[in-house]
Motif scaffolding. Structure first.
Motif, PDB file in Angstrom:
ATOM      1  N   TRP A  91       0.851  -1.045  -0.077  1.00  0.00           N
ATOM      2  CA  TRP A  91      -0.159   0.067   0.023  1.00  0.00           C
ATOM      3  C   TRP A  91       0.718   1.200   0.035  1.00  0.00           C
ATOM      4  O   TRP A  91       0.655   2.228  -0.618  1.00  0.00           O
ATOM      5  N   HIS A 128     -17.542  -6.549  -5.367  1.00  0.00           N
ATOM      6  CA  HIS A 128     -17.741  -5.497  -6.455  1.00  0.00           C
ATOM      7  C   HIS A 128     -19.253  -5.163  -6.533  1.00  0.00           C
ATOM      8  O   HIS A 128     -19.763  -4.357  -6.996  1.00  0.00           O
ATOM      9  N   GLY A 184     -15.247   0.168  -4.437  1.00  0.00           N
ATOM     10  CA  GLY A 184     -14.310   0.955  -5.248  1.00  0.00           C
ATOM     11  C   GLY A 184     -14.130   2.560  -4.945  1.00  0.00           C
ATOM     12  O   GLY A 184     -13.838   3.246  -5.561  1.00  0.00           O
ATOM     13  N   GLN A 185     -15.028   2.868  -3.897  1.00  0.00           N
ATOM     14  CA  GLN A 185     -14.942   4.287  -3.594  1.00  0.00           C
ATOM     15  C   GLN A 185     -14.067   4.768  -2.262  1.00  0.00           C
ATOM     16  O   GLN A 185     -13.792   3.944  -1.576  1.00  0.00           O
ATOM     17  N   HIS A 231      -6.006   9.357  -6.991  1.00  0.00           N
ATOM     18  CA  HIS A 231      -6.306   8.008  -7.506  1.00  0.00           C
ATOM     19  C   HIS A 231      -7.436   7.950  -8.244  1.00  0.00           C
ATOM     20  O   HIS A 231      -7.884   7.149  -8.656  1.00  0.00           O
ATOM     21  N   LEU A 251     -10.542   8.603  -7.962  1.00  0.00           N
ATOM     22  CA  LEU A 251     -11.754   7.890  -7.222  1.00  0.00           C
ATOM     23  C   LEU A 251     -13.084   8.600  -6.803  1.00  0.00           C
ATOM     24  O   LEU A 251     -12.690   9.913  -6.595  1.00  0.00           O
ATOM     25  N   ARG A 265     -12.443   1.223  -1.375  1.00  0.00           N
ATOM     26  CA  ARG A 265     -10.993   1.384  -1.594  1.00  0.00           C
ATOM     27  C   ARG A 265     -10.288   1.891  -0.380  1.00  0.00           C
ATOM     28  O   ARG A 265      -9.323   1.482   0.157  1.00  0.00           O
ATOM     29  N   CYS A 286     -11.775  -2.904   4.768  1.00  0.00           N
ATOM     30  CA  CYS A 286     -10.890  -2.291   3.784  1.00  0.00           C
ATOM     31  C   CYS A 286      -9.971  -1.385   4.264  1.00  0.00           C
ATOM     32  O   CYS A 286      -9.898  -1.437   5.589  1.00  0.00           O
TER      33      CYS A 286
END
Length: 279
Positions: free
Chosen positions: A20, A134, A140-141, A166, A168, A234, A264
């Motif tokens: 990361w 997903h 993904g946010q 990124h 996003l 994310r 996450c």
């Protein structure tokens, strides 16, 4: 001035933390500082600071491989190794001074994670692999917990900056505990929460116009709501007032609970000062 991404190596989750941190350093052009805490008296601890790589390769081959991998990705001049001695939590907190962020592994959520989150001098990222979900509501946010206080505002600023870096979207979340005994949120509570969200995020929408933003209100306990919402995200960003034991005994330690249990990576953004509370 070049930013510094510091990352704690070793222990459970150290590999996730390194991955990361390396990606963040590459994305932002930051220097990467690898931190490795050793017990007092161990061979590397006898030479704190930056030992010769030949010595590292001889004493701790996995550590040497981690340094080599980071330098291959970012370049030799952008990666350095610091050997710390003593308790890992205390050593990492001390090393956080001057860093843009400190990345640690989730590990078992033990004393090191607790000490770093409560005392670090910079934002702390608790890195873990997010679930491959997903279909989650906020997959993904960048998810950010919003509150009308300095810690909440620091979290919102951090979330928008990360999202822009990124590319996003951001989802701003307000968790309201009003009228919990009824098990539902009243229309007035929801309206007030949405008004708060709009007021808190509007300045950052103007500063980062390319970041897509949406807002949502959840009902229930703050920690539980954020943990539920974080599935598939994310990054989850939450502010931390660095309160003393008295404040935590009254309302619980939401930043620590979320950092330990969310599915996450979690960014805990500190605001120093006890706001009049004895420590």
């Amino acid at each position: 001035m070049t930013r510094t991404v510091a990352v704690g190596l070793g222990g459970a989750g150290g590999g996730h933390a390194l991955a990361w941190a390396s990606e963040q350093a590459l994305r932002t052009g930051s220097r990467l500082v690898l931190l490795h805490a050793c017990p007092p008296g161990s061979p590397l601890a006898r030479q704190p600071g930056t030992p010769p790589m030949a010595q590292v390769e001889l004493i701790d081959p996995p550590l040497a491989r981690a340094v080599t991998a980071a330098r291959t990705k970012l370049g030799n001049r952008n990666v350095s190794l610091r050997i710390l001695s003593g308790d890992p939590g205390t050593a990492l907190v001390d090393a956080s001074v001057g860093a843009s962020m400190l990345v640690i592994g989730a590990g078992g959520g033990g004393s090191t994670v607790r000490r770093v989150i409560r005392q670090a001098h910079c934002p702390v990222i608790v890195a873990r692999p997010g679930p491959d979900d997903h279909n989650a509501s906020f997959a993904g946010q960048v998810l950010v917990g919003v509150d009308a206080n300095p810690a909440g505002r620091a979290a919102v600023e951090y979330a928008f900056e990360y999202a822009e870096q990124h590319r996003l979207p951001v989802t701003a979340v307000r968790v309201t505990e009003a009228d919990r005994s009824a098990g539902v949120a009243r229309a007035g509570d929801l309206a007030a929460a949405m008004d708060l969200l709009r007021a808190e995020i509007e300045p950052w929408k103007q500063k980062y116009p390319e970041v897509h933003v949406r807002s949502t209100v959840l009902h229930g306990a703050v920690g539980t709501g954020l943990i539920w919402a974080a599935g598939g995200a994310r990054l989850l960003v939450i502010g931390n007032r660095h309160r003393g034991p008295l404040g935590r005994s009254h309302t619980g330690d939401v930043p620590l609970t979320v950092a330990r249990r969310a599915r996450c990576p979690v960014a805990v953004v500190p605001v120093h000062g006890r706001e009049g509370e004895p420590s």
